[in-house]
Design a protein around this motif. Structure first.
Motif, PDB file in Angstrom:
ATOM      1  N   GLU B  62      32.837  28.397  36.326  1.00  0.00           N
ATOM      2  CA  GLU B  62      34.200  28.055  35.931  1.00  0.00           C
ATOM      3  C   GLU B  62      35.146  28.923  36.729  1.00  0.00           C
ATOM      4  OE1 GLU B  62      34.971  28.299  31.776  1.00  0.00           O
ATOM      5  OE2 GLU B  62      33.182  27.130  31.316  1.00  0.00           O
ATOM      6  N   TYR B  63      36.249  28.333  37.095  1.00  0.00           N
ATOM      7  CA  TYR B  63      37.199  29.128  37.872  1.00  0.00           C
ATOM      8  C   TYR B  63      38.626  28.802  37.444  1.00  0.00           C
ATOM      9  CZ  TYR B  63      39.960  30.901  41.684  1.00  0.00           C
ATOM     10  OH  TYR B  63      40.899  31.572  42.407  1.00  0.00           O
ATOM     11  N   LEU B  64      39.373  29.832  37.176  1.00  0.00           N
ATOM     12  CA  LEU B  64      40.805  29.689  36.917  1.00  0.00           C
ATOM     13  C   LEU B  64      41.494  30.836  37.645  1.00  0.00           C
ATOM     14  CD1 LEU B  64      41.393  29.031  33.110  1.00  0.00           C
ATOM     15  CD2 LEU B  64      42.165  27.635  35.004  1.00  0.00           C
ATOM     16  N   PRO B  65      42.521  30.548  38.409  1.00  0.00           N
ATOM     17  CA  PRO B  65      43.239  31.688  39.012  1.00  0.00           C
ATOM     18  C   PRO B  65      43.966  32.443  37.918  1.00  0.00           C
ATOM     19  CG  PRO B  65      44.385  29.639  39.454  1.00  0.00           C
ATOM     20  CD  PRO B  65      43.118  29.269  38.774  1.00  0.00           C
ATOM     21  N   TRP B  66      44.014  33.743  38.043  1.00  0.00           N
ATOM     22  CA  TRP B  66      44.684  34.516  36.998  1.00  0.00           C
ATOM     23  C   TRP B  66      45.787  35.359  37.616  1.00  0.00           C
ATOM     24  CZ3 TRP B  66      41.697  37.723  32.759  1.00  0.00           C
ATOM     25  CH2 TRP B  66      42.616  38.163  31.814  1.00  0.00           C
ATOM     26  N   ASN B  67      45.379  36.357  38.367  1.00  0.00           N
ATOM     27  CA  ASN B  67      46.386  37.263  38.901  1.00  0.00           C
ATOM     28  C   ASN B  67      46.044  37.568  40.352  1.00  0.00           C
ATOM     29  OD1 ASN B  67      48.048  39.429  39.501  1.00  0.00           O
ATOM     30  ND2 ASN B  67      48.180  39.952  37.342  1.00  0.00           N
ATOM     31  N   ASP B  68      46.767  36.897  41.251  1.00  0.00           N
ATOM     32  CA  ASP B  68      46.418  37.047  42.665  1.00  0.00           C
ATOM     33  C   ASP B  68      46.758  38.428  43.195  1.00  0.00           C
ATOM     34  OD1 ASP B  68      45.493  34.529  42.701  1.00  0.00           O
ATOM     35  OD2 ASP B  68      47.383  33.631  43.360  1.00  0.00           O
ATOM     36  N   SER B  73      40.526  37.083  38.987  1.00  0.00           N
ATOM     37  CA  SER B  73      40.468  35.663  38.660  1.00  0.00           C
ATOM     38  C   SER B  73      39.511  35.487  37.498  1.00  0.00           C
ATOM     39  CB  SER B  73      39.995  34.858  39.860  1.00  0.00           C
ATOM     40  OG  SER B  73      38.752  35.362  40.287  1.00  0.00           O
ATOM     41  N   TYR B  74      39.746  34.434  36.755  1.00  0.00           N
ATOM     42  CA  TYR B  74      38.880  34.133  35.616  1.00  0.00           C
ATOM     43  C   TYR B  74      37.748  33.282  36.161  1.00  0.00           C
ATOM     44  CZ  TYR B  74      37.514  32.468  31.002  1.00  0.00           C
ATOM     45  OH  TYR B  74      36.816  32.177  29.864  1.00  0.00           O
ATOM     46  N   LEU B 126      29.042  37.200  31.871  1.00  0.00           N
ATOM     47  CA  LEU B 126      29.385  35.976  32.583  1.00  0.00           C
ATOM     48  C   LEU B 126      30.294  36.215  33.774  1.00  0.00           C
ATOM     49  CD1 LEU B 126      30.059  33.582  29.600  1.00  0.00           C
ATOM     50  CD2 LEU B 126      28.276  33.371  31.295  1.00  0.00           C
ATOM     51  N   ALA B 127      30.995  37.345  33.786  1.00  0.00           N
ATOM     52  CA  ALA B 127      32.053  37.523  34.770  1.00  0.00           C
ATOM     53  C   ALA B 127      31.506  37.482  36.184  1.00  0.00           C
ATOM     54  CB  ALA B 127      32.757  38.849  34.526  1.00  0.00           C
ATOM     55  N   GLU B 128      32.239  36.822  37.045  1.00  0.00           N
ATOM     56  CA  GLU B 128      31.892  36.813  38.462  1.00  0.00           C
ATOM     57  C   GLU B 128      32.979  37.499  39.261  1.00  0.00           C
ATOM     58  OE1 GLU B 128      30.103  33.725  40.924  1.00  0.00           O
ATOM     59  OE2 GLU B 128      30.326  32.478  39.153  1.00  0.00           O
ATOM     60  N   ASN B 129      33.674  38.376  38.617  1.00  0.00           N
ATOM     61  CA  ASN B 129      34.766  39.088  39.258  1.00  0.00           C
ATOM     62  C   ASN B 129      34.702  40.511  38.753  1.00  0.00           C
ATOM     63  OD1 ASN B 129      37.531  40.238  39.320  1.00  0.00           O
ATOM     64  ND2 ASN B 129      38.014  38.316  40.291  1.00  0.00           N
ATOM     65  N   LEU B 130      34.720  41.475  39.667  1.00  0.00           N
ATOM     66  CA  LEU B 130      34.504  42.857  39.252  1.00  0.00           C
ATOM     67  C   LEU B 130      35.519  43.305  38.216  1.00  0.00           C
ATOM     68  CD1 LEU B 130      33.806  44.535  42.694  1.00  0.00           C
ATOM     69  CD2 LEU B 130      32.171  44.049  40.926  1.00  0.00           C
ATOM     70  N   LEU B 131      36.784  42.951  38.456  1.00  0.00           N
ATOM     71  CA  LEU B 131      37.820  43.424  37.552  1.00  0.00           C
ATOM     72  C   LEU B 131      37.695  42.745  36.200  1.00  0.00           C
ATOM     73  CD1 LEU B 131      39.975  45.461  37.784  1.00  0.00           C
ATOM     74  CD2 LEU B 131      41.572  43.716  38.449  1.00  0.00           C
ATOM     75  N   LEU B 132      37.295  41.468  36.229  1.00  0.00           N
ATOM     76  CA  LEU B 132      37.085  40.752  34.973  1.00  0.00           C
ATOM     77  C   LEU B 132      35.934  41.386  34.203  1.00  0.00           C
ATOM     78  CD1 LEU B 132      38.135  38.194  33.493  1.00  0.00           C
ATOM     79  CD2 LEU B 132      36.210  36.985  34.471  1.00  0.00           C
TER      80      LEU B 132
END
Lengths: 520, 500
Positions: B62-68, B73-74, B126-132
């Protein structure tokens, strides 16, 4: 010089928001004179309406094609708009807090609001001032009003002492600042406008001379006082403890934002030639502030004193963005100050509410509060956790952006120190939360046992409630839905010609002096 | 699809937390929480069934842009490394809620915090983004602090604060390393696939990897950083201990595998021998200290340190089989620790003590707690690695795969597995066997509702022990792919190191 030309040069429209504040201020004073005490029921709302319309006026000035007003004395660029907005909004919330607080202390509300509006006016002018005299006058307007506000509850000896302390330190630091400013006037060959000073210094070839460095240090002493950076912080704990709580809510956000606005404008415009030096000085200030603020806050027993040291520490965090000196650095400062507005004012609203109901602000007296006042507990917990940088609250995103910008600019050690001191800060913020939430019913303090029944319909409590709920919601969701705020912060930096042009200058300067700061 | 696993618990946590007192009486809150977490569990099983085990990559993305601006990103996805962790998380959450005391104080806050933790843990897996990932990782901090220090034992304030500070420090390490990873590689986003650390110099990779190991090592916990664990596990009430040991510790090993091995394959081989020794020392240390304990909950807590040492050994060996073993060990440790903590909680509730010197003869069929003791014996055996139970399978895979790479450390771990048997025999001997003291033994009846969670977990232990395919099949392709991605770089690093 014909009139049209003069009007164009004055460009008085740039200070329309301040104009609205002035009119409101006059309105408040006159209404008070005519109607007397009876006006106090609605005069606060009049002031809020004035301030909010000033914010609306600021909105319409966004991206003005010609932001320079008063022949260079005032610069209404986007950077100043953001900071003026922060100052005005902090005054709005402060008024919401103070309606009940000032009434209860038995002093006149209208006078209080009038002085507060003057301070706001000073803060807003500081944010946009781009001329030495203008800077000094608006800074003094802010300072003198702040002294008056600090000593406003004049029957309270602590308030008196705080006012005296603030006055003595403030007046001396202004004098030091003035001396630095006068040096600048001399060094640049008699210029007072900031760009002209930069130009004058560059052509007079006194770049990195001793005189310029002394001027820099003196100016920083004045700025450091306003943003309560250690070692210019000594007034903060005492003033915070003694002054009326709404006043310190304003000082911690509005006055601090004005100080940071001044810091950006003055340092970036006037001192590009000694950029390495002021970055170095601010690095030292940031290190001291983060360490001292966070460590000393551990040992506080009074809520207001703890928040005082916390605000010193938070200033240290914000300075990371200033030292980074990149677009992201300035934007992260602005973003952090925006969310700081919400979380700090939310925290102070809860502190005021608690002291209005119980008459004390010792941390130990908060124990067991969740049973008697859940909303207050929630508000104070959320705001303190947000100040500590816990996700997904606003403060977390603010700190991440500051650290991110700092890391991008290569300030590794500073960011690591920020991270470490954040961990320390979590300890003392959570201590209060622990008092309120974790304590058992039998560990309740006496004050809580006698906690009055919660009634929001008493005069002046409704605005407090509104302020609390609004700032609480903002603190909770401003992080998750942070894109508009990020865009605002980034645009205000990107659209500010001052920051964009000086980048060129500073890269030239760095060509002249190849010694780039490594790491720190 | 995956968002359900995060959002349903978090939203229901908020709803439960703010539900007005009149709408739902406090006694019903537990039922609401149980239903909601049951739904999440069913949904999780549904995802497990739809999971394609032949696909080594991320699924259900799943992908949603969050904060560029921040590069946040989510971005969610699940692969063989995380799918079982997710199921474990929702299973143990359901069990923790089920096994919690019916008339617990302040139920709203309790269940809301548990659900918040559950959603946060799912998000981190589940996160695929380090910051997430970091956001969800830090989200545990405050709820767990509350869960320990409000509903805990005698020294809960101390234990809670200790947990909080250790975890916060671990978070600081992790964040610093993440910032370093992203900025040093010149990436503009924190997304996993945007970061490749291959081009960094060996020294920098090593530095960042050490940051990762320290950060997650506190959470796992590895031996010098483990001192928060006995306090937190022992002071926490049984359901919270289940979550702490069963789920939260997995976050540490998962982080180590995903970010340590997954992102620094070159540097990983430099530190692997150290890690293997470290894991062995942890295992021995945990076992030896557990032998010396006189409190059964403390014994179980130290057993956890030992078992996590095996995971470290397997991760260090980093062959395809070893990673399968690591995942299997994580899952089986989660289940076994959960049942142990649950049973210990029941024993404490019924008997009123956890002291080995006071407990005796619980096996007695009429006046004792026969079923509970039987299950305790079963789970003690599972923990000690007796064949036929899931603990054996996991440990055996770990040992078999690691022996060829680090024989000495593996032998040490085998020895510690023997020591595990020692202290569990001590535990079982003192509690289950012997005679009941006549004057003390009037224990309350064990209700069916208290037996159910233990029975579910016990049948899982037996089932996975006899039919281990169901334990390992999920992670095989993913781990093979992870290892397959390493060899070419491995050789270059070895030659580089050799040159130096």
């Amino acid at each position: 010089m014909d009139f049209a030309n003069l009007a164009a040069q004055l460009n008085a429209g740039t200070i329309l928001p301040e104009g609205i504040v002035i009119v409101t201020l006059m309105g408040v004073l006159i209404v008070d004179l005519i109607l007397g005490r009876t006006s106090s029921r609605w005069i606060g709302y009049l002031a809020i309406a004035g301030l909010l319309s000033a914010v609306v006026a600021l909105y319409f000035q966004w991206d003005a094609s010609n932001p320079i007003g008063f022949t260079g004395g005032f610069n209404g660029d986007d950077l100043s708009i953001v900071f003026r907005g922060i100052v005005a909004l902090s005054a709005v919330v402060t008024i919401l807090m103070s309606i009940r607080y000032v009434e209860q202390s038995g002093t006149a509300l209208a006078e209080f609001i009038a002085i507060l509006l003057t301070a706001t006016l000073g803060g807003m002018f500081v944010s946009g001032a781009s001329e030495l005299v203008m800077i000094f006058i608006s800074l003094e307007t802010l300072s003198i009003s702040s002294y008056l506000l600090t000593g406003y509850t004049k029957r309270d000896p602590r308030s008196n002492e705080a006012a005296l302390k603030y006055l003595l330190i403030g007046a001396s630091s202004t004098a030091v600042f003035l001396y630095g400013v006068s040096l600048l006037y001399g060094l640049s060959g008699g210029q007072t406008e900031l760009n002209a000073i930069a130009h004058g210094i560059a052509t007079a070839n006194v770049g990195q001379s001793l005189g310029l460095v002394i001027a820099l240090v003196f100016v920083i002493a004045g700025i450091g006082f306003k943003i309560s950076a250690a070692p210019f912080h000594q007034w903060t704990p005492d003033v915070y403890e003694g002054a009326p709580t709404p006043v310190i809510a304003f000082l911690s956000v509005g006055s601090k934002a004005a100080g940071f606005a001044l810091a950006i404008r003055l340092l970036v415009t006037v001192f590009p030639l000694v950029a390495d030096e002021w970055r170095f000085v601010f690095t030292a200030l940031a290190v001291l502030s983060m360490v001292l603020g966070n460590v000393v806050a551990l040992a506080q027993t009074s809520m207001k004193r703890m928040l005082a040291y916390s605000s010193i520490a938070q200033a240290g965090f914000v300075m990371i963005g200033l030292i980074a000196g990149t677009d992201a650095g300035y934007a992260s400062m602005i973003f952090y100050l925006l969310v700081y507005l919400f979380m700090n004012l939310c925290g102070f609203t809860c502190v005021i509410l608690f002291s209005l109901r119980t008459g004390t602000d010792q941390i130990a007296e908060y124990s067991g509060l969740y049973q008697k006042d859940p909303l207050l507990t929630l508000g104070l917990s959320i705001s303190l956790l947000s100040l500590g940088g816990i996700p997904p609250l606003a403060g977390f995103f603010g700190k991440i952006y500051l650290f991110w910008a700092g890391w991008q600019a290569g300030l590794y050690w500073l960011v690591l120190l920020g991270l470490v001191t954040s961990v320390v800060s979590i300890y003392y913020y959570i201590r209060v939360v622990k008092m309120m939430v974790v304590k058992e019913p039998q560990e309740m303090s006496d004050v809580i046992k006698n906690y009055p029944e919660i009634r929001w319909n008493l005069p002046g409590f409704r605005p407090l409630q509104v302020g609390l709920v609004v700032t609480l919601i903002a603190t909770s969701i401003a992080g998750i839905f942070s894109n508009p705020l990020f865009t605002l912060a980034n645009n205000s930096v990107a659209n500010t010609s001052m920051l964009q042009t000086t980048k060129v200058v500073s890269t030239q300067a760095s060509v002249i002096s190849p010694e780039q700061p490594e790491g720190l | 699809m995956l968002s359900v696993l995060i959002l349903v618990p978090i939203i229901s946590a908020i709803i439960i937390g703010f539900l007005p007192g009149k709408a739902v009486p406090a006694s019903r809150i537990r039922l609401v929480a149980l239903t909601l977490s049951g739904i999440v569990l069913l949904w999780n099983i549904f995802i497990l069934l739809k999971f394609d085990i032949t696909n080594p990559g991320m699924q259900f993305r799943e992908y949603l842009p969050w904060n560029d601006t921040l590069g946040l990103s989510y971005q969610l996805g699940v692969d063989g490394l995380s799918i079982l962790m997710l199921v474990l998380n929702s299973l143990l959450t359901w069990i923790a809620i089920y096994s919690s005391n019916k008339d617990i104080e302040r139920p709203r806050l309790f269940y809301s915090m548990i659900l918040l933790v559950s959603g946060g843990v799912a998000g981190a897996f589940l996160a695929e983004n380090l910051l997430l990932f970091f956001l969800f990782y830090e989200l545990e901090l405050i709820p767990f602090y509350f869960l320990i220090s409000i509903w805990g034992g005698e020294k809960r304030g101390y234990a809670g604060m200790k947990f909080l500070i250790y975890t916060a420090v671990s978070g600081a390490f992790i964040l610093a390393t993440f910032l370093g990873m992203v900025w040093l590689t010149g990436s503009t986003s924190f997304a996993f696939d945007a970061i490749s650390t291959q081009k960094l110099s060996a020294g920098l990779q090593l530095l960042l990897l050490i940051g990762i190991i320290l950060g997650f090592g506190i959470k796992i916990p590895l031996v010098p950083f483990h001192t928060w664990l006995p306090d937190a596990y022992v002071e926490a009430s049984a359901p919270i201990a289940i979550l702490l040991g069963g789920v939260l510790a997995k976050l540490g090993t998962y982080g180590l595998l995903r970010f340590g091995l997954g992102m620094f394959p070159q540097a990983w081989h430099v530190v692997a021998p150290t890690l293997a020794i470290w894991g062995a020392v942890s295992a021995i240390y945990g076992a030896v200290i557990a032998i010396a304990q006189t409190d059964i909950k403390r014994m179980v807590a130290y057993s956890s340190i030992g078992h996590m040492g095996y995971v470290l050994l397997a991760s260090a060996a980093s062959t395809s089989l070893a990673l399968v073993g690591a995942v299997a060990q994580m899952v089986s440790h989660g289940i076994i620790l959960a049942i142990l903590f649950h049973l210990v909680g029941v024993v404490e509730a019924k008997v009123g003590t956890r002291e080995l010197s006071k407990l005796n003869g619980l096996m007695s069929p009429i006046r004792g707690l026969p079923l509970i003791s039987a299950l305790l014996v079963l789970s003690g055996m599972a923990s000690a690695g007796i064949p036929g139970l899931t603990g054996f399978i996991a440990e055996f895979i770990v040992f078999q795969a690691s022996f060829s790479v680090f024989p000495l450390s593996t032998l040490l771990c085998v020895a510690s597995s023997g020591l595990t048997a020692v202290y569990f025999v001590i535990l079982l001997n003192r509690t289950c066997f012997g005679r009941l003291a006549n004057d003390l033994a009037y224990y309350p009846k064990v209700l069916w509702s208290e037996k159910v969670p233990a029975l579910i977990l016990a049948s899982l232990i037996i089932f996975l022990g006899i039919q281990p395919t169901w334990l390992v099949r999920w992670s095989e392709t993913t781990t093979t792919a992870m290892i397959a991605a390493i060899p070419p770089v491995e050789k270059t690093v070895i030659s580089e190191v050799a040159l130096k």
